[in-house]
Design a protein around this motif. Structure first.
Motif, PDB file in Angstrom:
ATOM      1  N   GLU A  15       0.840  -1.205   0.000  1.00  0.00           N
ATOM      2  CA  GLU A  15       0.000   0.000   0.000  1.00  0.00           C
ATOM      3  C   GLU A  15       0.874   1.253   0.000  1.00  0.00           C
ATOM      4  N   THR A  16       0.625   2.155  -0.955  1.00  0.00           N
ATOM      5  CA  THR A  16       1.433   3.369  -1.059  1.00  0.00           C
ATOM      6  C   THR A  16       0.818   4.553  -0.320  1.00  0.00           C
ATOM      7  N   ARG A  17      -0.453   4.425   0.077  1.00  0.00           N
ATOM      8  CA  ARG A  17      -1.083   5.510   0.830  1.00  0.00           C
ATOM      9  C   ARG A  17      -0.743   5.369   2.319  1.00  0.00           C
ATOM     10  N   THR A  18      -0.837   6.463   3.043  1.00  0.00           N
ATOM     11  CA  THR A  18      -0.663   6.419   4.500  1.00  0.00           C
ATOM     12  C   THR A  18      -1.769   5.543   5.092  1.00  0.00           C
TER      13      THR A  18
ATOM     14  N   GLU B 252       8.662   4.505   8.260  1.00  0.00           N
ATOM     15  CA  GLU B 252       8.273   5.630   9.109  1.00  0.00           C
ATOM     16  C   GLU B 252       6.845   5.431   9.627  1.00  0.00           C
ATOM     17  N   ALA B 253       6.626   5.813  10.889  1.00  0.00           N
ATOM     18  CA  ALA B 253       5.305   5.673  11.494  1.00  0.00           C
ATOM     19  C   ALA B 253       5.198   6.598  12.704  1.00  0.00           C
ATOM     20  N   SER B 254       3.976   6.837  13.112  1.00  0.00           N
ATOM     21  CA  SER B 254       3.714   7.650  14.307  1.00  0.00           C
ATOM     22  C   SER B 254       2.654   6.964  15.154  1.00  0.00           C
ATOM     23  N   THR B 255       2.801   7.058  16.471  1.00  0.00           N
ATOM     24  CA  THR B 255       1.702   6.702  17.364  1.00  0.00           C
ATOM     25  C   THR B 255       1.151   7.998  17.950  1.00  0.00           C
ATOM     26  N   VAL B 256      -0.151   8.074  17.994  1.00  0.00           N
ATOM     27  CA  VAL B 256      -0.829   9.233  18.582  1.00  0.00           C
ATOM     28  C   VAL B 256      -1.684   8.701  19.726  1.00  0.00           C
TER      29      VAL B 256
ATOM     30  N   LEU C  62       8.777   2.116  12.757  1.00  0.00           N
ATOM     31  CA  LEU C  62       8.041   1.026  13.417  1.00  0.00           C
ATOM     32  C   LEU C  62       8.935   0.271  14.389  1.00  0.00           C
ATOM     33  N   GLY C  63      10.187   0.043  14.003  1.00  0.00           N
ATOM     34  CA  GLY C  63      11.101  -0.676  14.887  1.00  0.00           C
ATOM     35  C   GLY C  63      11.353   0.052  16.191  1.00  0.00           C
ATOM     36  N   GLU C  64      11.541   1.365  16.113  1.00  0.00           N
ATOM     37  CA  GLU C  64      11.791   2.148  17.323  1.00  0.00           C
ATOM     38  C   GLU C  64      10.530   2.262  18.179  1.00  0.00           C
ATOM     39  N   LEU C  65       9.379   2.320  17.536  1.00  0.00           N
ATOM     40  CA  LEU C  65       8.125   2.330  18.301  1.00  0.00           C
ATOM     41  C   LEU C  65       7.959   1.020  19.062  1.00  0.00           C
ATOM     42  N   LEU C  66       8.302  -0.088  18.419  1.00  0.00           N
ATOM     43  CA  LEU C  66       8.189  -1.386  19.083  1.00  0.00           C
ATOM     44  C   LEU C  66       9.096  -1.436  20.306  1.00  0.00           C
TER      45      LEU C  66
ATOM     46  N   VAL D 296       0.930   4.887   9.678  1.00  0.00           N
ATOM     47  CA  VAL D 296       2.100   4.308   9.007  1.00  0.00           C
ATOM     48  C   VAL D 296       2.244   4.912   7.611  1.00  0.00           C
ATOM     49  N   ARG D 297       3.434   5.405   7.311  1.00  0.00           N
ATOM     50  CA  ARG D 297       3.708   5.945   5.976  1.00  0.00           C
ATOM     51  C   ARG D 297       3.579   4.824   4.946  1.00  0.00           C
TER      52      ARG D 297
END
Length: 281
Positions: free
Chosen positions: A154-157, A183-187, A202-206, A222-223
């Motif tokens: 998937e190419t969309r966010t 690249e990803a963000s948690t809100v 994602l790895g650093e978030l985990l 997720v980007r």
């Protein structure tokens, strides 16, 4: 015949409740709420005295039929969820569909929505996105695998909802699917005192949430996959065979030589003349 009103409610901060939403709830004959124990605090805060009835995942069809009968007899029904926009990743979608099927008018009182709010706040691309809501639980491994397979290119966010007790499990799954460097963000805790955005990979978030117990409700943004990466992967897929063999493979599938060469040129990102030269030498 009366109406079904979809009324957005605050996702944290009660000051986000609109005057129109308050007025609509006060004027309704019945308020259908996902959890009446939770919603009574909202109604009490705004001095709303309208009777409530529960409408949730486990009574979504039979209660919808009951509410439709009430609307057909002249009652206005306001639908609210625990927080945010009803009928989005929510059993209210069945009530909306069944109301239309019964010829009942449906209208909306817009307001807070966790998915869109988190997207705007995430720092990830916002021009095109896909909302996935909650992923299937571990008991439905087949469906979970199917969903992740659909999303891998998937190419969309991509926007997910997740509860704190399942966050680490979901982040592990996302790392496996998209790679730890995506690249990803948690809100977390949108509009509340402890609102937090963490924008990284994602790895650093985990790693973060394996070490720090997750608290509050989360939106994971997720980007999407880089389209150029997809193109490169497609080209690399054919690097193990010659151009002539590539053309012959398509011809074996029933395509004529001209169409086969055209597809090979597209697969490899090269000109049709180069393919033609290789196949005529």
């Amino acid at each position: 015949m009366s109406k079904l009103f979809l009324v957005a409610t605050p996702i944290g901060n009660l000051n986000d409740m609109s005057p129109r939403a308050i007025e609509t709830l006060k004027n309704a004959d019945i308020i259908a709420a996902e959890d009446t124990r939770n919603s009574i605090r909202l109604l009490n805060h705004f001095d709303i005295k309208v009777p409530m009835t529960s409408y949730h995942e486990y009574n979504r069809i039979e209660k919808a039929e009951e509410l439709i009968r009430k609307m057909q007899s002249g009652c206005d029904v306001a639908l609210i969820t625990d927080a945010g926009m009803p009928a989005v990743s929510d059993p209210g979608e069945d009530l909306v569909r069944m109301s239309y099927e019964a010829g009942i008018e449906v209208t909306i009182i817009p307001g807070p929505c966790a998915a869109v709010s988190a997207l705007a706040l995430s720092g990830q691309p916002t021009g095109r996105f896909v909302f996935e809501g909650f992923l299937p639980n571990d008991k439905n491994k087949k469906e979970l695998a199917r969903r992740m397979d659909e999303l891998k290119d998937e190419t969309r966010t991509i926007i997910f909802y997740e509860a704190p007790h399942r966050l680490v499990r979901t982040l592990r799954l996302l790392c496996e699917t998209f790679g730890e460097n995506r690249e990803a963000s948690t809100v977390r805790e949108l509009t509340k005192v402890h609102e937090e955005v963490c924008k990284t990979t994602l790895g650093e978030l985990l790693v973060k949430y394996e070490n720090d117990e997750p608290r509050g409700e989360f939106v994971i943004v997720v980007r999407g996959k880089d389209p150029q990466e997809i193109i490169e992967n497609e080209r690399n897929k054919w690097s193990g065979i010659s151009i002539r063999e590539h053309v012959e493979r398509y011809m074996a599938e029933g395509l004529d030589k001209k169409e086969s060469m055209k597809k090979v040129a597209a697969d490899r990102g090269i000109g049709k003349r180069e393919v033609y030269k290789e196949c005529t030498d």
